[in-house]
Design a protein around this motif. Structure first.
Motif, PDB file in Angstrom:
ATOM      1  N   GLY A  64       0.789  -1.229   0.000  1.00 18.31           N
ATOM      2  CA  GLY A  64       0.000   0.000   0.000  1.00 18.31           C
ATOM      3  C   GLY A  64       0.819   1.276   0.000  1.00 18.31           C
ATOM      4  N   ASN A  65       2.118   1.184  -0.329  1.00 24.34           N
ATOM      5  CA  ASN A  65       2.962   2.391  -0.324  1.00 24.34           C
ATOM      6  C   ASN A  65       3.654   2.605  -1.666  1.00 24.34           C
ATOM      7  OD1 ASN A  65       4.818   0.323  -0.296  1.00 24.34           O
ATOM      8  ND2 ASN A  65       6.206   1.329   1.136  1.00 24.34           N
ATOM      9  N   MET A  66       2.976   2.267  -2.735  1.00 23.98           N
ATOM     10  CA  MET A  66       3.573   2.382  -4.064  1.00 23.98           C
ATOM     11  C   MET A  66       3.942   3.822  -4.381  1.00 23.98           C
ATOM     12  SD  MET A  66       2.008   0.929  -7.616  1.00 23.98           S
ATOM     13  CE  MET A  66       2.844   1.134  -9.181  1.00 23.98           C
ATOM     14  N   LEU A 107      -0.788  -0.023 -21.929  1.00 23.18           N
ATOM     15  CA  LEU A 107      -1.909  -0.265 -21.021  1.00 23.18           C
ATOM     16  C   LEU A 107      -1.405  -0.709 -19.647  1.00 23.18           C
ATOM     17  CD1 LEU A 107      -4.399  -2.095 -23.426  1.00 23.18           C
ATOM     18  CD2 LEU A 107      -4.536   0.256 -22.606  1.00 23.18           C
ATOM     19  N   ALA A 108      -0.383  -1.571 -19.624  1.00 21.62           N
ATOM     20  CA  ALA A 108       0.190  -2.018 -18.353  1.00 21.62           C
ATOM     21  C   ALA A 108       0.807  -0.845 -17.596  1.00 21.62           C
ATOM     22  CB  ALA A 108       1.229  -3.109 -18.609  1.00 21.62           C
ATOM     23  N   ASP A 109       1.466   0.058 -18.343  1.00 21.47           N
ATOM     24  CA  ASP A 109       2.051   1.246 -17.706  1.00 21.47           C
ATOM     25  C   ASP A 109       0.964   2.143 -17.120  1.00 21.47           C
ATOM     26  OD1 ASP A 109       4.481   0.300 -18.531  1.00 21.47           O
ATOM     27  OD2 ASP A 109       4.629   1.626 -20.266  1.00 21.47           O
ATOM     28  N   LEU A 110      -0.135   2.302 -17.858  1.00 20.67           N
ATOM     29  CA  LEU A 110      -1.229   3.139 -17.371  1.00 20.67           C
ATOM     30  C   LEU A 110      -1.834   2.560 -16.094  1.00 20.67           C
ATOM     31  CD1 LEU A 110      -3.040   4.057 -20.705  1.00 20.67           C
ATOM     32  CD2 LEU A 110      -1.825   5.623 -19.181  1.00 20.67           C
ATOM     33  N   LEU A 111      -1.939   1.223 -16.031  1.00 24.35           N
ATOM     34  CA  LEU A 111      -2.466   0.589 -14.834  1.00 24.35           C
ATOM     35  C   LEU A 111      -1.549   0.845 -13.637  1.00 24.35           C
ATOM     36  CD1 LEU A 111      -4.478  -1.171 -13.355  1.00 24.35           C
ATOM     37  CD2 LEU A 111      -3.274  -3.197 -14.229  1.00 24.35           C
ATOM     38  N   MET A 112      -0.231   0.754 -13.867  1.00 24.57           N
ATOM     39  CA  MET A 112       0.715   1.015 -12.793  1.00 24.57           C
ATOM     40  C   MET A 112       0.648   2.479 -12.353  1.00 24.57           C
ATOM     41  SD  MET A 112       4.794   0.092 -12.603  1.00 24.57           S
ATOM     42  CE  MET A 112       4.433  -1.611 -12.999  1.00 24.57           C
ATOM     43  N   PHE A 117      -1.328   6.763  -8.357  1.00 24.92           N
ATOM     44  CA  PHE A 117      -2.173   7.872  -7.944  1.00 24.92           C
ATOM     45  C   PHE A 117      -3.271   7.410  -6.989  1.00 24.92           C
ATOM     46  CE2 PHE A 117      -0.514   9.893 -11.891  1.00 24.92           C
ATOM     47  CZ  PHE A 117      -0.004  11.036 -11.286  1.00 24.92           C
ATOM     48  N   HIS A 118      -3.702   6.161  -7.114  1.00 21.28           N
ATOM     49  CA  HIS A 118      -4.712   5.638  -6.199  1.00 21.28           C
ATOM     50  C   HIS A 118      -4.205   5.682  -4.762  1.00 21.28           C
ATOM     51  CE1 HIS A 118      -7.641   3.000  -4.297  1.00 21.28           C
ATOM     52  NE2 HIS A 118      -6.645   2.215  -3.910  1.00 21.28           N
ATOM     53  N   TYR A 119      -2.991   5.165  -4.549  1.00 22.40           N
ATOM     54  CA  TYR A 119      -2.445   5.147  -3.192  1.00 22.40           C
ATOM     55  C   TYR A 119      -2.022   6.544  -2.737  1.00 22.40           C
ATOM     56  CZ  TYR A 119      -2.524   0.075  -3.315  1.00 22.40           C
ATOM     57  OH  TYR A 119      -2.939  -1.227  -3.373  1.00 22.40           O
ATOM     58  N   LYS A 120      -1.624   7.371  -3.676  1.00 23.85           N
ATOM     59  CA  LYS A 120      -1.220   8.728  -3.317  1.00 23.85           C
ATOM     60  C   LYS A 120      -2.412   9.543  -2.810  1.00 23.85           C
ATOM     61  CE  LYS A 120       1.029  12.847  -5.219  1.00 23.85           C
ATOM     62  NZ  LYS A 120       2.106  12.898  -4.206  1.00 23.85           N
ATOM     63  N   PHE A 121      -3.511   9.509  -3.556  1.00 19.45           N
ATOM     64  CA  PHE A 121      -4.672  10.315  -3.180  1.00 19.45           C
ATOM     65  C   PHE A 121      -5.519   9.628  -2.113  1.00 19.45           C
ATOM     66  CE2 PHE A 121      -3.984  11.920  -7.629  1.00 19.45           C
ATOM     67  CZ  PHE A 121      -3.486  13.143  -7.226  1.00 19.45           C
ATOM     68  N   LYS A 122      -5.321   8.318  -1.936  1.00 15.75           N
ATOM     69  CA  LYS A 122      -6.015   7.625  -0.854  1.00 15.75           C
ATOM     70  C   LYS A 122      -5.519   8.123   0.498  1.00 15.75           C
ATOM     71  CE  LYS A 122      -6.955   2.970   0.909  1.00 15.75           C
ATOM     72  NZ  LYS A 122      -6.691   1.518   0.711  1.00 15.75           N
ATOM     73  N   ILE A 132      -6.581  14.357 -13.138  1.00 12.95           N
ATOM     74  CA  ILE A 132      -5.559  13.343 -13.457  1.00 12.95           C
ATOM     75  C   ILE A 132      -6.215  12.059 -13.916  1.00 12.95           C
ATOM     76  CG2 ILE A 132      -3.810  11.843 -12.430  1.00 12.95           C
ATOM     77  CD1 ILE A 132      -2.887  14.185 -10.748  1.00 12.95           C
ATOM     78  N   ASN A 133      -7.288  11.628 -13.228  1.00 13.44           N
ATOM     79  CA  ASN A 133      -8.006  10.432 -13.653  1.00 13.44           C
ATOM     80  C   ASN A 133      -8.609  10.616 -15.042  1.00 13.44           C
ATOM     81  OD1 ASN A 133      -7.457   9.046 -11.288  1.00 13.44           O
ATOM     82  ND2 ASN A 133      -9.313   9.775 -10.251  1.00 13.44           N
ATOM     83  N   SER A 134      -9.078  11.818 -15.332  1.00 15.29           N
ATOM     84  CA  SER A 134      -9.643  12.098 -16.653  1.00 15.29           C
ATOM     85  C   SER A 134      -8.581  11.983 -17.743  1.00 15.29           C
ATOM     86  CB  SER A 134     -10.261  13.505 -16.669  1.00 15.29           C
ATOM     87  OG  SER A 134     -11.281  13.622 -15.707  1.00 15.29           O
ATOM     88  N   VAL A 135      -7.376  12.492 -17.452  1.00 11.97           N
ATOM     89  CA  VAL A 135      -6.282  12.395 -18.416  1.00 11.97           C
ATOM     90  C   VAL A 135      -5.916  10.940 -18.656  1.00 11.97           C
ATOM     91  CG1 VAL A 135      -3.849  12.909 -18.797  1.00 11.97           C
ATOM     92  CG2 VAL A 135      -5.357  14.673 -17.912  1.00 11.97           C
ATOM     93  N   LEU A 136      -5.850  10.143 -17.585  1.00  7.83           N
ATOM     94  CA  LEU A 136      -5.518   8.722 -17.729  1.00  7.83           C
ATOM     95  C   LEU A 136      -6.566   7.997 -18.563  1.00  7.83           C
ATOM     96  CD1 LEU A 136      -4.265   7.836 -14.124  1.00  7.83           C
ATOM     97  CD2 LEU A 136      -2.896   8.087 -16.205  1.00  7.83           C
TER      98      LEU A 136
END
Length: 291
Positions: A64-66, A107-112, A117-122, A132-136
């Motif tokens: 959980g610290n990516m 696609l794999a890079d986008l998932l990473m 950002f998921h863990y950052k904003f969580k 940022i999510n819209s850009v992704l």
């Protein structure tokens, strides 16, 4: 990869001894053992690259610290290199397998990046998360739609003569760069530069944190193996008819330099894993490098 389709040629254009399945799948004449080894190593390298991100996905879910372990610039440089690779595969009219593989990498890079950002904003909610999510999502849509925009390039003439591999050839044959190849060469150079530059922020992040906690070593180990096999597949491939060894290497120089250069920098990261292996890996560790 270094395979290119031969247009509307047929298997009879290949010399005796060529493998039918290689022609059927890749449209490539495996003219001798060197070519067959090149195809085999290239396929294994694709598997290594494709599987490299999965250990990091698992590691991210467990720790959980990516957002602390990986440098954002490392991820952006990686996705930039893979995006250039995807664009180059279409401009150079590569085989569908190569283009789809390149699209998978993006696609794999986008998932990473999305996990980052998921863990950052969580942990630190921000109003910037929505744009940022819209850009992704926009980038994801472009990548998925890009194969539909592919156009068929000019038909290449089939090979006329088979010339076996001769190491350090001094033949005068020198295949000139076409305009399309020059564009591909430039994009390949940019892609290689992005791959190389992406490692430096991650090396710095590991150094400042004095830890590799949250980073999966399998990610770098598989990429190192993939780059090694890819470099070998390029070097083992026979030049085209009438093309000297030097001209062949020149046409693939950006990808070779990128592959070997990344291999060297990933070795540095491997050393960091050894140096910091005894460092405390508390999940409460705070990053020393601001993201």
């Amino acid at each position: 990869m270094v395979w290119k389709k031969l247009g509307s040629g047929n298997f009879s254009d290949c010399p005796n001894g060529s493998r039918q399945w290689i022609w059927d799948v890749f449209g490539e004449c495996a003219q001798d053992g060197w070519d067959e080894a090149s195809v085999g190593l290239g396929l294994i390298s694709i598997v290594c690259f494709a599987a490299s991100t999965f250990p990091q996905y698992i590691k991210a879910c467990r720790t959980g610290n990516m957002d602390q372990a990986l440098s954002l610039w490392f991820l952006l440089g990686w996705i930039g290199g893979d995006s250039c690779n995807l664009i180059g595969s279409f401009l150079a009219d590569q085989l569908p397998l190569q283009s789809y593989t390149a699209a998978y990498y993006v696609l794999a890079d986008l998932l990473m990046l999305a996990l980052y950002f998921h863990y950052k904003f969580k942990k630190r909610p921000s109003l910037r998360s929505t744009p940022i999510n819209s850009v992704l999502l926009f980038i994801l849509g472009v990548v998925c739609a890009f194969p539909l925009l592919r156009t068929t390039g000019p038909v290449a003439a089939p090979r006329e003569v088979f010339r076996g591999r001769t190491l350090l050839s001094v033949e005068p044959g020198s295949k000139p760069f076409t305009r399309q190849e020059i564009i591909g060469f430039a994009i390949g150079s940019v892609s290689s530069a992005l791959y190389l530059l992406s490692r430096l922020p991650q090396i710095r992040t590991n150094f400042l944190r004095k830890s590799t906690q949250g980073v999966s070593y399998s990610l770098f180990a598989l990429v190192m193996l993939g780059n090694t096999l890819y470099g070998l597949s390029v070097l083992l491939k026979n030049p085209e008819a009438g093309q000297s060894e030097g001209s062949y290497l020149l046409h693939h120089l950006p990808w070779l330099m990128g592959s070997l250069g990344v291999l060297l920098l990933d070795t540095v990261i491997s050393i960091q894993f050894l140096v910091y292996r005894d460092t405390a890996t508390s999940s409460e560790r705070q990053p020393l490098l601001p993201s």
